[in-house]
Design a protein around this motif. Structure first.
Motif, PDB file in Angstrom:
ATOM      1  N   LEU A  17      25.174 -13.335 -24.570  1.00 10.61           N
ATOM      2  CA  LEU A  17      26.357 -13.757 -23.833  1.00 10.61           C
ATOM      3  C   LEU A  17      27.471 -12.726 -23.957  1.00 10.61           C
ATOM      4  O   LEU A  17      28.256 -12.537 -23.022  1.00 10.61           O
ATOM      5  N   GLN A  18      27.558 -12.046 -25.094  1.00 12.40           N
ATOM      6  CA  GLN A  18      28.542 -10.973 -25.228  1.00 12.40           C
ATOM      7  C   GLN A  18      28.186  -9.807 -24.315  1.00 12.40           C
ATOM      8  O   GLN A  18      29.068  -9.202 -23.692  1.00 12.40           O
ATOM      9  N   ASN A  19      26.885  -9.490 -24.245  1.00 14.31           N
ATOM     10  CA  ASN A  19      26.451  -8.446 -23.313  1.00 14.31           C
ATOM     11  C   ASN A  19      26.784  -8.833 -21.875  1.00 14.31           C
ATOM     12  O   ASN A  19      27.237  -8.013 -21.074  1.00 14.31           O
ATOM     13  N   LEU A  20      26.541 -10.101 -21.549  1.00 21.17           N
ATOM     14  CA  LEU A  20      26.843 -10.586 -20.208  1.00 21.17           C
ATOM     15  C   LEU A  20      28.334 -10.497 -19.922  1.00 21.17           C
ATOM     16  O   LEU A  20      28.755 -10.087 -18.833  1.00 21.17           O
ATOM     17  N   LYS A  21      29.131 -10.862 -20.901  1.00 18.95           N
ATOM     18  CA  LYS A  21      30.585 -10.829 -20.727  1.00 18.95           C
ATOM     19  C   LYS A  21      31.072  -9.412 -20.472  1.00 18.95           C
ATOM     20  O   LYS A  21      32.002  -9.188 -19.691  1.00 18.95           O
ATOM     21  N   SER A  22      30.434  -8.433 -21.130  1.00 22.11           N
ATOM     22  CA  SER A  22      30.797  -7.037 -20.926  1.00 22.11           C
ATOM     23  C   SER A  22      30.303  -6.525 -19.582  1.00 22.11           C
ATOM     24  O   SER A  22      31.026  -5.844 -18.856  1.00 22.11           O
ATOM     25  N   ALA A  23      29.028  -6.860 -19.273  1.00 25.43           N
ATOM     26  CA  ALA A  23      28.410  -6.306 -18.075  1.00 25.43           C
ATOM     27  C   ALA A  23      28.820  -7.025 -16.804  1.00 25.43           C
ATOM     28  O   ALA A  23      28.918  -6.423 -15.737  1.00 25.43           O
ATOM     29  N   ASN A  24      29.058  -8.326 -16.898  1.00 25.59           N
ATOM     30  CA  ASN A  24      29.356  -9.106 -15.701  1.00 25.59           C
ATOM     31  C   ASN A  24      30.291 -10.260 -16.051  1.00 25.59           C
ATOM     32  O   ASN A  24      29.864 -11.422 -16.142  1.00 25.59           O
ATOM     33  N   PRO A  25      31.576  -9.976 -16.289  1.00 26.97           N
ATOM     34  CA  PRO A  25      32.522 -11.023 -16.683  1.00 26.97           C
ATOM     35  C   PRO A  25      32.665 -12.142 -15.658  1.00 26.97           C
ATOM     36  O   PRO A  25      33.007 -13.266 -16.005  1.00 26.97           O
ATOM     37  N   GLU A  26      32.376 -11.848 -14.381  1.00 22.55           N
ATOM     38  CA  GLU A  26      32.483 -12.886 -13.356  1.00 22.55           C
ATOM     39  C   GLU A  26      31.464 -14.002 -13.613  1.00 22.55           C
ATOM     40  O   GLU A  26      31.780 -15.190 -13.490  1.00 22.55           O
ATOM     41  N   VAL A  27      30.238 -13.619 -13.985  1.00 25.53           N
ATOM     42  CA  VAL A  27      29.209 -14.617 -14.294  1.00 25.53           C
ATOM     43  C   VAL A  27      29.593 -15.395 -15.552  1.00 25.53           C
ATOM     44  O   VAL A  27      29.429 -16.616 -15.620  1.00 25.53           O
ATOM     45  N   TYR A  28      30.120 -14.699 -16.536  1.00 23.43           N
ATOM     46  CA  TYR A  28      30.540 -15.374 -17.768  1.00 23.43           C
ATOM     47  C   TYR A  28      31.623 -16.414 -17.467  1.00 23.43           C
ATOM     48  O   TYR A  28      31.609 -17.515 -18.024  1.00 23.43           O
ATOM     49  N   THR A  29      32.529 -16.088 -16.577  1.00 26.85           N
ATOM     50  CA  THR A  29      33.581 -17.037 -16.190  1.00 26.85           C
ATOM     51  C   THR A  29      32.977 -18.290 -15.561  1.00 26.85           C
ATOM     52  O   THR A  29      33.453 -19.406 -15.781  1.00 26.85           O
TER      53      THR A  29
END
Length: 469
Positions: free
Chosen positions: A369-381
């Protein structure tokens, strides 16, 4: 390191700009890269970070460092020109100063170029984070093409008229049989239940009220029989899709890819259908992976007994597979998925592959999830906006002491700690963290962990989630 005043003044200006840049970027990797170089320069310090949203562009970072280098080049050239124009009695003292300025500008420029290299390495890490988002490219590409094509051509699929769908995903070394019983109990009149079995066959059920006002779950012969039912012709109820993974111990990304293909074929990935995902044990990780891959189609995630952290028993099974095999487990089960993470894989008979055991041994969901937040913050949101419940099961143990006994709440369900089940390390991403007492025996082959989805309190939670809009 002593610097001439002109150099000090310029570096102080760069330090101020660098701190503003680091605060805006809010990336620890970027901050550490700047701090490393400023340690060499020995001029001021780089601020610590407190926020959560990463916001920067690598080209902007490199352009700013190029400006630092340009500033130094300008000062160096001015000093070189002055050296050529020196005259008079103070020429020796002034010459030494200008020589120092030129030398210091050249040295600091080297450090700034090191910073650009550090930024380039971070950029590569971010690109790898995107690739390490565990999406097998071929399957993912085909699924995405299918979804886009169906949307453009307005192809609904055989069940595309249902707007309410619950998907139940089992855990390690299991299938959907127990989740099927829980889905039956959680269903209401007008609902349809589909059990997709490991061999690809589908079982269909329809939920009705009999003449005595009692709920009945009726098994149907085939899809054609379902098509004749009012629940299918006038879909006002919910589809409960109980999904057996193609292999019991497949990696969560493989489950996500296969489940996406199935849902697309059934017509259940579209603009109006919203999915409620229910996962038991490793099925929770599988559910979270699907939501990471396709957040626009997921309304909620509800897990029970899920190891969001690394799991000690899985690690033991992965490192000592022959021990796990003695009690009927299959940690060497080969799948055709290979994780990009070099640690999240094992070799059996000369073949590298990744499965449940490698994943649970090597990675916490927090890392992905941290990788996702870095790579694609829109999806994390989008994940932050979902209703995500991480529920935990526990047992009560009888503890005997001199003169009596007492019931004590365990810190796990025999397999996974409460802290891990409740996803405490995911912090605000999780909306609710209920805990339920697990009934039943506790043995190596039949731990309390396996009884969680039968628990009446958890079934009631399924009902509540399914009725929330």
């Amino acid at each position: 390191m002593y610097k001439e005043p002109e150099v000090t003044s310029l570096i102080n200006l760069h330090t101020s700009r660098a701190n503003a840049t680091v605060l805006l970027a809010n990336s620890k990797l970027v901050r550490n890269a700047y701090a490393k170089i400023w340690g060499f320069i020995d001029s001021g310090s780089i601020t610590e970070l407190a926020g959560t949203m990463i916001m920067f562009d690598f080209s902007d970072l490199k352009a700013e460092v190029d400006q630092y280098i340009s500033d130094l080049d300008e000062l160096r050239l001015k000093s070189e020109n002055k050296k050529l124009q020196l005259k008079g009695d103070q020429i020796e003292e002034e010459l030494l100063k200008l020589t120092n300025i030129i030398s210091q500008c050249q040295e600091i420029s080297l450090y700034y170029n090191m910073l650009k290299s550090e930024i380039s390495e971070i950029e590569l890490d971010f690109e790898n984070a995107v690739r390490r988002y565990y999406r097998s490219p071929m399957r993912q590409g085909l699924n995405d093409i299918s979804i886009i094509y169906n949307s453009m051509k307005n192809i609904k699929g055989p069940m595309g008229d249902f707007e309410e769908v619950s998907v139940y995903i089992h855990g390690i070394e299991s299938n959907g049989n127990e989740f099927l019983e829980s889905a039956k109990k959680a269903s209401v009149e007008g609902d349809v239940i589909v059990h997709v079995k490991r061999n690809g066959k589908k079982e269909y059920y329809v939920v009705k009220m009999n003449e005595y006002g009692e709920k009945e779950v009726l098994a149907l012969d085939d899809f054609q029989s379902l098509q004749k039912e009012d629940a299918f012709k006038y879909p006002e109820g919910r589809i409960h899709l109980v999904y057996d993974t193609e292999q019991s111990n497949e990696h969560r990304q493989e489950t996500s890819d296969d489940l996406t293909r199935l849902l697309s074929e059934m017509g259940l990935i579209n603009k109006t259908t919203k999915l409620n995902l229910f996962g038991h044990s490793y099925g929770g990780r599988r559910s979270m992976q699907f939501a990471m891959d396709y957040p626009d189609y997921v309304q909620s995630i509800t897990t029970i007994g899920t190891p969001y952290d690394k799991n000690k028993l899985a690690k033991m099974g992965n490192s000592l597979p022959y021990v796990a095999e003695k009690i009927g487990q299959d940690p060497r089960q080969f799948t055709d998925f290979l994780d990009f993470n070099p640690e999240n894989k094992r070799e059996d008979n000369g073949i590298l592959h990744s499965n449940v055991y490698t994943d649970l041994s090597k990675e916490e969901m927090k890392e992905d999830l941290q990788n996702l937040k870095s790579a694609n913050p829109e999806v994390y949101t989008k994940l932050e906006k979902m209703n995500i419940i991480a529920s935990a099961g526990y047992r009560m143990e009888t503890v005997y002491y001199e003169g009596g006994s007492m019931e004590v709440k365990t810190e796990s369900d025999d397999v996974v700690s409460l802290e891990s089940q409740n996803a405490n390390n995911l912090e605000s991403l999780i909306d609710e963290r209920p805990q339920y007492e697990v009934e039943g025996v506790s043995t190596i082959k039949n731990p309390g962990h396996g009884n969680e989805i039968k628990d009446e309190e958890f079934i009631e939670l399924i009902r509540q989630v399914n009725t929330d809009k």
